[in-house]
Design a protein around this motif. Structure first.
Motif, PDB file in Angstrom:
ATOM      1  N   VAL A  74       0.821  -1.207   0.000  1.00  0.00           N
ATOM      2  CA  VAL A  74       0.000   0.000   0.000  1.00  0.00           C
ATOM      3  C   VAL A  74       0.858   1.262   0.000  1.00  0.00           C
ATOM      4  CG1 VAL A  74      -2.013  -1.068   1.065  1.00  0.00           C
ATOM      5  CG2 VAL A  74      -0.214  -0.140   2.517  1.00  0.00           C
TER       6      VAL A  74
ATOM      7  N   ARG B 186      -6.099  -9.196  -2.202  1.00  0.00           N
ATOM      8  CA  ARG B 186      -5.383  -8.389  -1.220  1.00  0.00           C
ATOM      9  C   ARG B 186      -4.831  -9.335  -0.164  1.00  0.00           C
ATOM     10  NH1 ARG B 186      -9.956  -5.529   1.159  1.00  0.00           N
ATOM     11  NH2 ARG B 186      -8.420  -4.504   2.492  1.00  0.00           N
TER      12      ARG B 186
ATOM     13  N   PRO C 220      -8.439  -6.035 -10.192  1.00  0.00           N
ATOM     14  CA  PRO C 220      -7.945  -6.559  -8.908  1.00  0.00           C
ATOM     15  C   PRO C 220      -8.015  -8.085  -8.861  1.00  0.00           C
ATOM     16  CG  PRO C 220      -9.489  -4.750  -8.573  1.00  0.00           C
ATOM     17  CD  PRO C 220      -9.586  -5.128 -10.017  1.00  0.00           C
TER      18      PRO C 220
ATOM     19  N   GLU D 265       0.041  -4.148   3.720  1.00  0.00           N
ATOM     20  CA  GLU D 265      -0.920  -4.868   2.894  1.00  0.00           C
ATOM     21  C   GLU D 265      -0.467  -4.807   1.439  1.00  0.00           C
ATOM     22  OE1 GLU D 265      -5.681  -4.488   1.742  1.00  0.00           O
ATOM     23  OE2 GLU D 265      -4.973  -3.863   3.731  1.00  0.00           O
ATOM     24  N   GLU D 266      -0.629  -5.909   0.726  1.00  0.00           N
ATOM     25  CA  GLU D 266      -0.250  -5.971  -0.685  1.00  0.00           C
ATOM     26  C   GLU D 266      -1.503  -6.131  -1.534  1.00  0.00           C
ATOM     27  OE1 GLU D 266       2.270  -8.714  -3.891  1.00  0.00           O
ATOM     28  OE2 GLU D 266       2.236  -9.250  -1.760  1.00  0.00           O
ATOM     29  N   HIS D 267      -1.561  -5.391  -2.647  1.00  0.00           N
ATOM     30  CA  HIS D 267      -2.667  -5.497  -3.599  1.00  0.00           C
ATOM     31  C   HIS D 267      -2.119  -6.065  -4.909  1.00  0.00           C
ATOM     32  CE1 HIS D 267      -5.020  -2.052  -1.413  1.00  0.00           C
ATOM     33  NE2 HIS D 267      -4.760  -3.088  -0.641  1.00  0.00           N
TER      34      HIS D 267
END
Length: 325
Positions: A130, A150, A147, A317-319
Protein backbone atom coordinates in the motif's frame (compact mmCIF):
# COMPACT_ATOMS: atom_id res chain seq x y z
CA UNK A 1 16.70 -2.46 -30.12
CA UNK A 2 15.55 -1.29 -26.68
CA UNK A 3 13.57 1.98 -26.33
CA UNK A 4 15.64 5.14 -26.02
CA UNK A 5 15.07 8.87 -25.79
CA UNK A 6 17.45 11.79 -25.65
CA UNK A 7 17.23 11.56 -21.86
CA UNK A 8 17.49 7.83 -21.12
CA UNK A 9 17.91 4.36 -22.59
CA UNK A 10 16.48 0.98 -21.62
CA UNK A 11 18.53 -2.21 -21.83
CA UNK A 12 19.15 -5.56 -20.16
CA UNK A 13 20.94 -5.68 -16.81
CA UNK A 14 24.71 -6.31 -16.98
CA UNK A 15 27.36 -7.43 -14.51
CA UNK A 16 28.81 -3.94 -14.42
CA UNK A 17 25.44 -2.51 -13.27
CA UNK A 18 25.61 -3.81 -9.70
CA UNK A 19 26.92 -0.54 -8.17
CA UNK A 20 24.15 1.43 -9.92
CA UNK A 21 21.61 -1.19 -8.82
CA UNK A 22 22.70 -0.86 -5.18
CA UNK A 23 22.35 2.92 -5.29
CA UNK A 24 18.97 2.59 -7.03
CA UNK A 25 17.68 0.17 -4.40
CA UNK A 26 18.80 2.37 -1.51
CA UNK A 27 16.94 5.36 -2.91
CA UNK A 28 13.85 3.39 -3.95
CA UNK A 29 13.37 1.52 -0.67
CA UNK A 30 14.51 4.19 1.77
CA UNK A 31 12.07 4.57 4.66
CA UNK A 32 9.29 2.37 3.25
CA UNK A 33 8.38 -1.14 2.23
CA UNK A 34 8.59 -1.86 -1.48
CA UNK A 35 8.19 -5.03 -3.52
CA UNK A 36 11.67 -5.04 -5.02
CA UNK A 37 12.87 -8.11 -6.89
CA UNK A 38 16.56 -8.91 -6.93
CA UNK A 39 18.08 -9.61 -10.34
CA UNK A 40 19.11 -13.20 -9.59
CA UNK A 41 21.75 -15.14 -11.47
CA UNK A 42 23.03 -14.20 -14.96
CA UNK A 43 20.68 -16.68 -16.62
CA UNK A 44 17.79 -14.54 -15.36
CA UNK A 45 19.12 -11.24 -16.72
CA UNK A 46 17.30 -11.56 -20.09
CA UNK A 47 14.18 -10.93 -17.97
CA UNK A 48 15.64 -7.81 -16.29
CA UNK A 49 15.56 -4.35 -17.88
CA UNK A 50 17.02 -1.10 -16.59
CA UNK A 51 16.58 2.52 -17.63
CA UNK A 52 19.67 4.75 -17.43
CA UNK A 53 20.36 8.44 -17.64
CA UNK A 54 24.07 8.37 -18.25
CA UNK A 55 25.45 6.07 -15.55
CA UNK A 56 22.46 6.59 -13.23
CA UNK A 57 19.81 3.88 -12.99
CA UNK A 58 16.40 5.54 -12.89
CA UNK A 59 14.13 2.49 -13.32
CA UNK A 60 14.35 -1.30 -13.11
CA UNK A 61 11.84 -3.94 -14.14
CA UNK A 62 11.70 -7.68 -14.57
CA UNK A 63 9.30 -10.48 -15.35
CA UNK A 64 9.02 -14.02 -14.02
CA UNK A 65 6.69 -17.00 -14.37
CA UNK A 66 4.73 -17.35 -11.15
CA UNK A 67 2.61 -20.42 -11.89
CA UNK A 68 2.09 -22.82 -14.80
CA UNK A 69 -1.20 -24.69 -14.96
CA UNK A 70 -0.93 -28.48 -15.23
CA UNK A 71 -2.75 -29.89 -18.23
CA UNK A 72 -5.38 -31.43 -15.92
CA UNK A 73 -6.23 -28.10 -14.25
CA UNK A 74 -9.63 -26.54 -14.93
CA UNK A 75 -9.62 -24.66 -18.23
CA UNK A 76 -10.78 -21.48 -16.47
CA UNK A 77 -7.49 -21.29 -14.55
CA UNK A 78 -4.62 -19.40 -16.12
CA UNK A 79 -0.85 -19.37 -16.16
CA UNK A 80 0.48 -16.33 -14.30
CA UNK A 81 3.43 -14.18 -15.24
CA UNK A 82 4.32 -11.42 -12.76
CA UNK A 83 6.29 -8.28 -13.41
CA UNK A 84 7.94 -5.85 -11.01
CA UNK A 85 8.67 -2.28 -12.09
CA UNK A 86 10.25 0.37 -9.91
CA UNK A 87 11.54 3.90 -10.54
CA UNK A 88 13.42 6.39 -8.42
CA UNK A 89 10.94 8.15 -6.09
CA UNK A 90 11.21 11.42 -8.02
CA UNK A 91 10.28 9.59 -11.26
CA UNK A 92 7.19 7.75 -9.98
CA UNK A 93 4.89 10.14 -11.86
CA UNK A 94 6.95 10.10 -15.06
CA UNK A 95 4.29 8.57 -17.33
CA UNK A 96 6.62 8.41 -20.34
CA UNK A 97 9.26 6.46 -18.45
CA UNK A 98 6.70 4.15 -16.83
CA UNK A 99 5.05 3.44 -20.17
CA UNK A 100 8.33 2.73 -21.94
CA UNK A 101 9.41 0.33 -19.20
CA UNK A 102 6.01 -1.37 -19.05
CA UNK A 103 5.85 -1.92 -22.80
CA UNK A 104 9.34 -3.43 -22.70
CA UNK A 105 8.36 -5.80 -19.89
CA UNK A 106 5.08 -6.70 -21.61
CA UNK A 107 6.93 -7.60 -24.80
CA UNK A 108 9.19 -9.93 -22.83
CA UNK A 109 6.16 -11.43 -21.07
CA UNK A 110 4.60 -12.19 -24.46
CA UNK A 111 7.77 -14.01 -25.49
CA UNK A 112 7.63 -16.07 -22.29
CA UNK A 113 3.92 -16.77 -22.76
CA UNK A 114 4.57 -18.27 -26.18
CA UNK A 115 6.73 -20.94 -24.50
CA UNK A 116 4.07 -21.91 -21.92
CA UNK A 117 1.68 -24.82 -22.53
CA UNK A 118 -1.19 -23.74 -24.77
CA UNK A 119 -3.72 -25.59 -22.62
CA UNK A 120 -4.56 -22.46 -20.63
CA UNK A 121 -4.63 -18.69 -21.01
CA UNK A 122 -2.16 -16.37 -19.29
CA UNK A 123 -2.48 -13.44 -16.90
CA UNK A 124 0.12 -10.70 -16.61
CA UNK A 125 0.15 -9.64 -12.96
CA UNK A 126 1.79 -7.30 -10.49
CA UNK A 127 1.63 -6.76 -6.74
CA UNK A 128 2.52 -3.73 -4.62
CA UNK A 129 2.41 -2.79 -0.97
CA UNK A 130 0.00 0.00 0.00
CA UNK A 131 2.97 2.33 0.51
CA UNK A 132 3.59 2.22 -3.25
CA UNK A 133 0.44 4.15 -4.15
CA UNK A 134 1.80 6.04 -7.18
CA UNK A 135 3.17 2.88 -8.79
CA UNK A 136 -0.05 0.96 -8.18
CA UNK A 137 -2.25 3.81 -9.40
CA UNK A 138 -0.40 3.94 -12.71
CA UNK A 139 -1.24 0.34 -13.54
CA UNK A 140 -4.63 0.14 -11.81
CA UNK A 141 -5.79 3.07 -13.96
CA UNK A 142 -5.12 1.07 -17.13
CA UNK A 143 -8.37 -0.56 -18.30
CA UNK A 144 -6.82 -3.98 -18.88
CA UNK A 145 -5.90 -4.50 -15.20
CA UNK A 146 -8.40 -5.82 -12.64
CA UNK A 147 -7.94 -6.56 -8.91
CA UNK A 148 -6.95 -10.15 -8.09
CA UNK A 149 -6.56 -10.23 -4.32
CA UNK A 150 -5.38 -8.39 -1.22
CA UNK A 151 -3.04 -9.93 1.31
CA UNK A 152 -1.36 -8.89 4.53
CA UNK A 153 2.36 -9.04 5.17
CA UNK A 154 2.78 -10.21 8.77
CA UNK A 155 5.88 -10.18 10.94
CA UNK A 156 6.97 -12.00 14.10
CA UNK A 157 9.87 -10.23 15.82
CA UNK A 158 12.09 -12.28 18.11
CA UNK A 159 12.62 -10.79 21.55
CA UNK A 160 16.30 -11.63 21.37
CA UNK A 161 18.43 -12.62 18.43
CA UNK A 162 20.15 -15.97 18.84
CA UNK A 163 23.63 -16.52 17.46
CA UNK A 164 23.52 -19.18 14.74
CA UNK A 165 26.64 -20.72 16.30
CA UNK A 166 25.09 -21.03 19.76
CA UNK A 167 24.59 -24.53 21.10
CA UNK A 168 20.98 -25.73 20.87
CA UNK A 169 19.40 -27.86 23.59
CA UNK A 170 19.62 -31.54 22.72
CA UNK A 171 15.86 -32.05 22.76
CA UNK A 172 15.41 -29.54 19.90
CA UNK A 173 17.88 -31.21 17.54
CA UNK A 174 17.20 -33.54 14.60
CA UNK A 175 15.27 -36.69 15.40
CA UNK A 176 14.23 -35.48 18.87
CA UNK A 177 11.92 -32.79 17.43
CA UNK A 178 8.92 -35.01 18.20
CA UNK A 179 9.66 -34.57 21.90
CA UNK A 180 10.35 -30.83 21.71
CA UNK A 181 7.25 -30.14 19.58
CA UNK A 182 4.57 -32.72 20.47
CA UNK A 183 1.72 -33.39 18.05
CA UNK A 184 -1.81 -34.76 18.49
CA UNK A 185 -1.97 -38.53 18.71
CA UNK A 186 -1.56 -40.25 15.37
CA UNK A 187 0.57 -37.54 13.75
CA UNK A 188 4.32 -37.48 13.15
CA UNK A 189 6.94 -35.01 11.94
CA UNK A 190 8.81 -35.16 8.65
CA UNK A 191 11.53 -32.74 7.49
CA UNK A 192 13.11 -32.04 4.11
CA UNK A 193 16.29 -30.07 3.47
CA UNK A 194 16.21 -31.01 -0.23
CA UNK A 195 13.71 -32.66 -2.57
CA UNK A 196 14.32 -35.41 -5.09
CA UNK A 197 12.12 -35.60 -8.20
CA UNK A 198 9.62 -38.00 -6.60
CA UNK A 199 9.27 -35.85 -3.48
CA UNK A 200 8.85 -32.72 -5.61
CA UNK A 201 6.09 -34.40 -7.62
CA UNK A 202 4.32 -35.45 -4.42
CA UNK A 203 4.47 -31.91 -3.09
CA UNK A 204 3.20 -30.42 -6.36
CA UNK A 205 0.17 -32.73 -6.18
CA UNK A 206 -0.48 -31.62 -2.58
CA UNK A 207 -0.12 -27.97 -3.52
CA UNK A 208 -2.50 -28.38 -6.47
CA UNK A 209 -5.07 -29.93 -4.12
CA UNK A 210 -4.95 -26.94 -1.76
CA UNK A 211 -4.51 -24.12 -4.30
CA UNK A 212 -5.92 -25.30 -7.65
CA UNK A 213 -6.17 -21.75 -9.03
CA UNK A 214 -2.58 -20.71 -8.22
CA UNK A 215 -0.45 -23.86 -7.94
CA UNK A 216 3.22 -23.28 -7.24
CA UNK A 217 4.44 -25.22 -10.30
CA UNK A 218 7.66 -27.17 -10.72
CA UNK A 219 9.81 -24.22 -11.80
CA UNK A 220 8.88 -21.98 -8.88
CA UNK A 221 9.17 -24.84 -6.40
CA UNK A 222 12.70 -25.56 -7.62
CA UNK A 223 13.59 -21.87 -7.31
CA UNK A 224 12.30 -21.66 -3.73
CA UNK A 225 14.08 -24.88 -2.73
CA UNK A 226 17.36 -23.35 -3.92
CA UNK A 227 17.10 -20.36 -1.56
CA UNK A 228 19.37 -19.97 1.50
CA UNK A 229 18.60 -22.27 4.46
CA UNK A 230 15.48 -23.64 2.75
CA UNK A 231 13.57 -26.27 4.70
CA UNK A 232 10.17 -27.95 4.50
CA UNK A 233 8.36 -29.13 7.62
CA UNK A 234 5.47 -31.55 7.31
CA UNK A 235 3.09 -33.26 9.69
CA UNK A 236 1.95 -36.69 8.51
CA UNK A 237 -1.08 -38.74 9.45
CA UNK A 238 -1.10 -42.39 10.51
CA UNK A 239 -0.77 -43.55 6.89
CA UNK A 240 2.31 -41.42 6.34
CA UNK A 241 0.50 -38.96 4.07
CA UNK A 242 1.15 -35.23 4.58
CA UNK A 243 -1.62 -33.59 6.60
CA UNK A 244 -0.02 -30.14 6.92
CA UNK A 245 3.09 -28.46 5.56
CA UNK A 246 5.13 -25.27 5.34
CA UNK A 247 8.44 -24.09 3.94
CA UNK A 248 10.86 -21.47 5.16
CA UNK A 249 14.11 -19.90 4.00
CA UNK A 250 16.30 -16.97 5.07
CA UNK A 251 16.35 -13.63 3.26
CA UNK A 252 19.47 -11.45 3.53
CA UNK A 253 20.57 -13.40 6.63
CA UNK A 254 18.02 -11.40 8.61
CA UNK A 255 14.46 -12.60 8.00
CA UNK A 256 12.93 -16.03 7.97
CA UNK A 257 10.48 -16.17 5.05
CA UNK A 258 7.63 -18.62 5.71
CA UNK A 259 5.72 -19.81 2.66
CA UNK A 260 3.13 -22.36 1.57
CA UNK A 261 1.47 -22.92 4.96
CA UNK A 262 -1.23 -25.48 4.22
CA UNK A 263 -3.44 -28.03 5.98
CA UNK A 264 -5.61 -30.59 4.23
CA UNK A 265 -9.30 -30.00 4.88
CA UNK A 266 -9.89 -33.24 6.80
CA UNK A 267 -7.07 -32.38 9.24
CA UNK A 268 -8.00 -28.77 10.00
CA UNK A 269 -8.83 -27.38 13.46
CA UNK A 270 -6.50 -29.84 15.18
CA UNK A 271 -3.66 -27.43 15.93
CA UNK A 272 -1.41 -28.64 13.13
CA UNK A 273 -0.77 -25.21 11.60
CA UNK A 274 0.11 -23.83 15.04
CA UNK A 275 2.54 -26.72 15.61
CA UNK A 276 4.20 -26.05 12.26
CA UNK A 277 4.57 -22.34 12.99
CA UNK A 278 5.94 -22.86 16.49
CA UNK A 279 8.60 -25.24 15.26
CA UNK A 280 9.47 -23.11 12.24
CA UNK A 281 9.84 -20.00 14.41
CA UNK A 282 12.10 -21.91 16.81
CA UNK A 283 14.34 -23.06 13.97
CA UNK A 284 14.38 -19.68 12.24
CA UNK A 285 15.41 -17.95 15.47
CA UNK A 286 18.21 -20.50 15.93
CA UNK A 287 19.50 -19.55 12.47
CA UNK A 288 20.22 -16.08 13.86
CA UNK A 289 17.29 -14.26 12.25
CA UNK A 290 15.84 -11.08 13.75
CA UNK A 291 12.30 -11.85 12.65
CA UNK A 292 10.06 -14.03 10.49
CA UNK A 293 7.51 -12.90 7.90
CA UNK A 294 4.68 -14.42 5.88
CA UNK A 295 1.75 -13.45 3.65
CA UNK A 296 -1.94 -14.22 4.16
CA UNK A 297 -5.05 -13.25 2.27
CA UNK A 298 -7.04 -10.47 3.94
CA UNK A 299 -10.22 -12.57 3.81
CA UNK A 300 -8.66 -15.67 5.40
CA UNK A 301 -9.90 -15.09 8.95
CA UNK A 302 -9.04 -18.59 10.19
CA UNK A 303 -5.40 -18.25 9.13
CA UNK A 304 -5.18 -14.75 10.57
CA UNK A 305 -6.27 -16.05 13.97
CA UNK A 306 -3.61 -18.77 13.87
CA UNK A 307 -0.85 -16.36 12.84
CA UNK A 308 -1.77 -13.75 15.43
CA UNK A 309 -1.82 -16.44 18.12
CA UNK A 310 1.73 -17.36 17.06
CA UNK A 311 2.86 -13.75 17.58
CA UNK A 312 2.60 -12.36 14.04
CA UNK A 313 1.35 -8.81 13.48
CA UNK A 314 0.24 -7.11 10.27
CA UNK A 315 2.92 -4.69 9.02
CA UNK A 316 1.53 -3.81 5.57
CA UNK A 317 -0.92 -4.87 2.89
CA UNK A 318 -0.25 -5.97 -0.68
CA UNK A 319 -2.67 -5.50 -3.60
CA UNK A 320 -2.39 -7.69 -6.69
CA UNK A 321 -3.79 -7.01 -10.17
CA UNK A 322 -3.92 -8.99 -13.38
CA UNK A 323 -4.56 -8.49 -17.10
CA UNK A 324 -5.19 -10.95 -19.93
CA UNK A 325 -2.00 -11.44 -21.87
Amino acid sequence: MQPATAAYSIRHFRESDFPALGAFYNQTAEGRRVTFWWVGEPENWPNVYCAFEGDKMIAKGQVDVFSIMPAAADASNKHRIFFNLKTLPERENDAELMNAMYETLKARALEIRNNLPDTHGTLLCFGNYVEEAANTDYFAARPEFSPLKRQYRMCHEFADRRSPNAAEPAEANGSSKADAFPLPQGYTWREFDALNSEQADEYLALDMEIWPVTPIGAERLAEIVSRPAWRMLQICDGDGSPAASLMYWVSDGETGEIEEVLTRAVHRRRGLASALLNRALHEIRNLGCADAELDVEVRNEDALKVYRAAGFEVVTEEHRYGAEL
